[in-house]
Design a protein around this motif. Structure first.
Motif, mmCIF file in Angstrom:
data_model
loop_
_atom_site.group_PDB
_atom_site.id
_atom_site.type_symbol
_atom_site.label_atom_id
_atom_site.label_comp_id
_atom_site.label_asym_id
_atom_site.label_seq_id
_atom_site.Cartn_x
_atom_site.Cartn_y
_atom_site.Cartn_z
ATOM 1 N N ALA A 17 0.922 -1.243 -0.290
ATOM 2 C CA ALA A 17 0.258 0.738 -0.164
ATOM 3 C C ALA A 17 0.623 1.679 0.033
ATOM 4 N N GLN A 18 1.789 1.014 0.505
ATOM 5 C CA GLN A 18 2.508 2.375 0.053
ATOM 6 C C GLN A 18 3.188 3.145 -0.510
ATOM 7 N N CYS A 19 3.078 2.566 -1.928
ATOM 8 C CA CYS A 19 2.611 3.605 -3.490
ATOM 9 C C CYS A 19 1.767 4.850 -3.221
ATOM 10 N N SER A 20 1.218 3.991 -2.586
ATOM 11 C CA SER A 20 -0.541 4.313 -2.585
ATOM 12 C C SER A 20 -0.141 5.825 -1.626
ATOM 13 N N TYR A 21 0.126 5.357 -0.814
ATOM 14 C CA TYR A 21 0.215 6.581 0.726
ATOM 15 C C TYR A 21 1.021 7.596 -0.318
ATOM 16 N N TYR A 22 2.110 6.787 -0.704
ATOM 17 C CA TYR A 22 3.116 8.222 -0.956
ATOM 18 C C TYR A 22 2.658 8.975 -2.346
ATOM 19 N N ARG A 23 2.125 8.786 -2.985
ATOM 20 C CA ARG A 23 1.503 9.561 -4.492
ATOM 21 C C ARG A 23 0.705 10.048 -4.015
ATOM 22 N N ARG A 24 0.016 10.319 -2.893
ATOM 23 C CA ARG A 24 -1.139 11.028 -2.215
ATOM 24 C C ARG A 24 -0.312 11.866 -1.644
ATOM 25 N N TRP A 25 0.434 11.329 -0.866
ATOM 26 C CA TRP A 25 0.748 13.016 0.203
ATOM 27 C C TRP A 25 1.801 13.553 -1.247
ATOM 28 N N ARG A 26 2.409 12.879 -2.231
ATOM 29 C CA ARG A 26 3.191 13.476 -3.230
ATOM 30 C C ARG A 26 1.406 14.572 -3.624
ATOM 31 N N ASN A 27 1.220 14.387 -3.904
ATOM 32 C CA ASN A 27 -0.033 15.009 -4.698
ATOM 33 C C ASN A 27 -0.623 16.430 -3.538
ATOM 34 N N ARG A 28 -0.951 15.731 -2.452
ATOM 35 C CA ARG A 28 -1.308 17.064 -1.741
ATOM 36 C C ARG A 28 -0.535 17.447 -1.149
ATOM 37 N N LYS A 29 1.100 17.602 -0.931
ATOM 38 C CA LYS A 29 2.300 18.525 -0.359
ATOM 39 C C LYS A 29 2.269 19.582 -1.916
ATOM 40 N N LYS A 30 1.988 18.810 -2.665
ATOM 41 C CA LYS A 30 2.275 19.964 -4.078
ATOM 42 C C LYS A 30 1.151 20.973 -4.002
ATOM 43 N N MET A 31 -0.378 20.712 -3.726
ATOM 44 C CA MET A 31 -1.046 21.087 -3.783
ATOM 45 C C MET A 31 -1.325 22.395 -2.813
ATOM 46 N N VAL A 32 -0.407 21.984 -1.596
ATOM 47 C CA VAL A 32 -0.235 22.335 -0.006
ATOM 48 C C VAL A 32 0.367 24.053 0.288
ATOM 49 N N PHE A 33 1.642 23.713 -1.068
ATOM 50 C CA PHE A 33 3.200 24.100 -1.697
ATOM 51 C C PHE A 33 1.775 24.932 -2.362
ATOM 52 N N LYS A 34 1.173 24.908 -3.397
ATOM 53 C CA LYS A 34 1.235 25.943 -4.753
ATOM 54 C C LYS A 34 -0.157 27.404 -3.380
ATOM 55 N N HIS A 35 -1.067 26.968 -2.453
ATOM 56 C CA HIS A 35 -1.843 27.536 -1.661
ATOM 57 C C HIS A 35 -1.161 28.432 -0.829
ATOM 58 N N ASN A 36 -0.028 27.862 -0.008
ATOM 59 C CA ASN A 36 0.860 28.904 1.058
ATOM 60 C C ASN A 36 1.550 29.289 -0.489
ATOM 61 N N GLN A 37 2.271 29.969 -1.586
ATOM 62 C CA GLN A 37 2.525 30.433 -2.463
ATOM 63 C C GLN A 37 1.495 31.507 -1.971
ATOM 64 N N ASN B 244 -0.077 17.553 7.272
ATOM 65 C CA ASN B 244 -0.624 17.192 8.185
ATOM 66 C C ASN B 244 -0.191 15.667 8.345
ATOM 67 N N GLN B 245 -0.820 14.985 9.791
ATOM 68 C CA GLN B 245 -1.364 13.541 9.532
ATOM 69 C C GLN B 245 -2.644 12.428 8.352
ATOM 70 N N PHE B 246 -2.723 13.443 7.660
ATOM 71 C CA PHE B 246 -4.239 13.205 7.043
ATOM 72 C C PHE B 246 -4.036 13.157 5.950
ATOM 73 N N ALA B 247 -2.202 13.728 5.180
ATOM 74 C CA ALA B 247 -2.680 14.034 4.306
ATOM 75 C C ALA B 247 -1.792 12.742 3.289
ATOM 76 N N ASP B 248 -1.188 11.582 3.735
ATOM 77 C CA ASP B 248 -1.700 10.652 2.632
ATOM 78 C C ASP B 248 -2.619 9.681 2.698
ATOM 79 N N GLU B 249 -4.026 10.394 3.041
ATOM 80 C CA GLU B 249 -5.057 9.426 3.398
ATOM 81 C C GLU B 249 -5.635 9.287 2.937
ATOM 82 N N THR B 250 -6.674 8.045 2.424
ATOM 83 C CA THR B 250 -7.904 8.073 1.433
ATOM 84 C C THR B 250 -8.682 8.858 1.448
ATOM 85 N N VAL B 251 -10.239 9.250 0.877
ATOM 86 C CA VAL B 251 -10.558 9.437 0.889
ATOM 87 C C VAL B 251 -12.249 8.988 1.866
ATOM 88 N N GLU B 252 -11.685 7.729 2.307
ATOM 89 C CA GLU B 252 -12.479 7.090 3.095
ATOM 90 C C GLU B 252 -12.053 7.286 4.058
#
Length: 357
Positions: A54-74, A88-96
């Motif tokens: 499952a690590q790949c899926s969590y990594y990709r979600r975290w990576r996409n959300r970190k990009k969104m966080v960076f863009k928003h904070n800019q 934060n601690q929820f950044a890698d989690e699924t919608v479920e």
């Protein structure tokens, strides 16, 4: 091959797959801000462990959300947003998994008109002199109020992965009011009792509920026991409370609907203490870090989460609420969030209730 080497190889493959996916899109560039090293630090910071494969899926979600966080904070740095985000601690989690943080369910056939009184300043001859008026219409409204350090405010709690925000916010009001009425120090009451014992009142344990249903249960069953007696487990179980036998430490006599009016809500908060509300929480709310939350995208969202208003103020020309959450102290501002006031942010004013002893 060592376990550490295997982990690095797995992450390398995750990154390779992600890069291939993004290179195929002309609109997205690989961002050096997101890296395997940072993901490892993220995992260590929040003690993340994933099921095999499952690590790949969590990594990709975290990576996409970190990009969104960076863009928003800019954008926030340029003055285009009044709040910041964080992975934060929820950044890698699924919608479920995000949905398990929420769990507020508005009851069917919910009639708000039957739950309140028309005039909160009206004299009630059936109440004592000190409690005849719910709120006064003649007081001076100060510019700010902050109950976070009030002697009766309990510490921030975490519902963990149980969808029981409804039980936590219902409990906060009972804790605060019980402390005001009977004792001089905070009282810690049992959310687990509500999760396990109030199913006959249209709640569903870790799968959702509504705070007025929890209060109906407490009013009818005599009160709420101490957390030390009935500790929180984060999962639903069989009821361990016996009316008239188990000692209670907090009580409730009534609750009042505040008519979707933020001025009324503010007056009630100032005079009577915390106000329990419902919101439409979205991804930016979940990833909130600091500032005054004013995201318009939640204004038409589905109400799915419960929080507690514990103060208000004004900063840089913007009115805000101080809002208590139930996701632990590592979320937001040590467990709190500032939300824009007087605009019904995230539908915050629509289901506001004052609970009283």
């Amino acid at each position: 091959m060592t376990g550490f080497t295997m982990k690095l190889l797995t992450l390398f493959l995750c990154l390779s797959l992600t890069v291939v996916a993004f290179v195929s899109s002309a609109d997205v560039k690989d961002d050096e801000d997101v890296s395997m090293v940072k993901f490892k630090k993220f995992k260590n910071r929040y003690r993340k462990k994933y099921n095999k494969g499952a690590q790949c899926s969590y990594y990709r979600r975290w990576r996409n959300r970190k990009k969104m966080v960076f863009k928003h904070n800019q954008a926030a740095l340029l003055g285009n947003s009044s709040f910041t985000l964080v992975d934060n601690q929820f950044a890698d989690e699924t919608v479920e998994e995000w949905n398990s943080l929420l769990g507020l369910v508005i009851p069917g056939q919910f009639n708000l008109k039957k739950l309140g009184i028309k005039d909160l300043t009206a004299v009630d001859p059936n109440k004592s002199a000190e409690d005849r008026q719910v709120i006064s219409s003649t007081i001076t409204i100060p510019s700010s109020l902050d109950l976070r350090r009030h002697r009766c405010m309990p510490p921030i709690k975490s519902q963990l992965t149980c969808g029981a925000c409804w039980a936590f916010i219902a409990t906060t009001s009972v804790e605060f009011q019980s402390c005001l009425k009977n004792i001089t120090t905070p009282v810690r009451l049992s959310e687990q009792q509500l999760i396990d014992c109030s199913r006959d009142y249209d709640t569903n344990g870790c799968n959702g509920g509504f705070y007025t249903n929890a209060w109906d249960y407490l009013i009818n069953m005599g009160g709420q026991v101490a957390n030390a007696t009935y500790p929180y487990k984060g999962t639903a179980g069989s009821c361990q409370y016996s009316q008239g036998i188990t000692k209670v430490s907090g009580r409730l006599s009534r609750y009042i609907y505040l008519d979707s009016n933020e001025r009324t809500i503010l007056s009630a908060l100032l005079q009577r203490g915390p106000i329990t509300v419902s919101i439409a929480a979205n991804s930016k709310f979940i990833l909130y870090s600091s500032g005054i939350f004013d995201d318009d995208s939640c204004k038409n969202g589905t109400i799915n989460h419960g929080v507690v208003l514990v103060g208000y103020g004004r900063a840089n020309g913007t009115d805000y609420w101080i809002v208590r959450n139930s996701w632990g102290t590592s979320w937001g501002l040590n467990g709190y969030i500032l939300m824009k006031r007087n605009v019904n942010i995230c539908r915050l004013a629509e289901y506001a209730f004052l609970a009283l002893l």
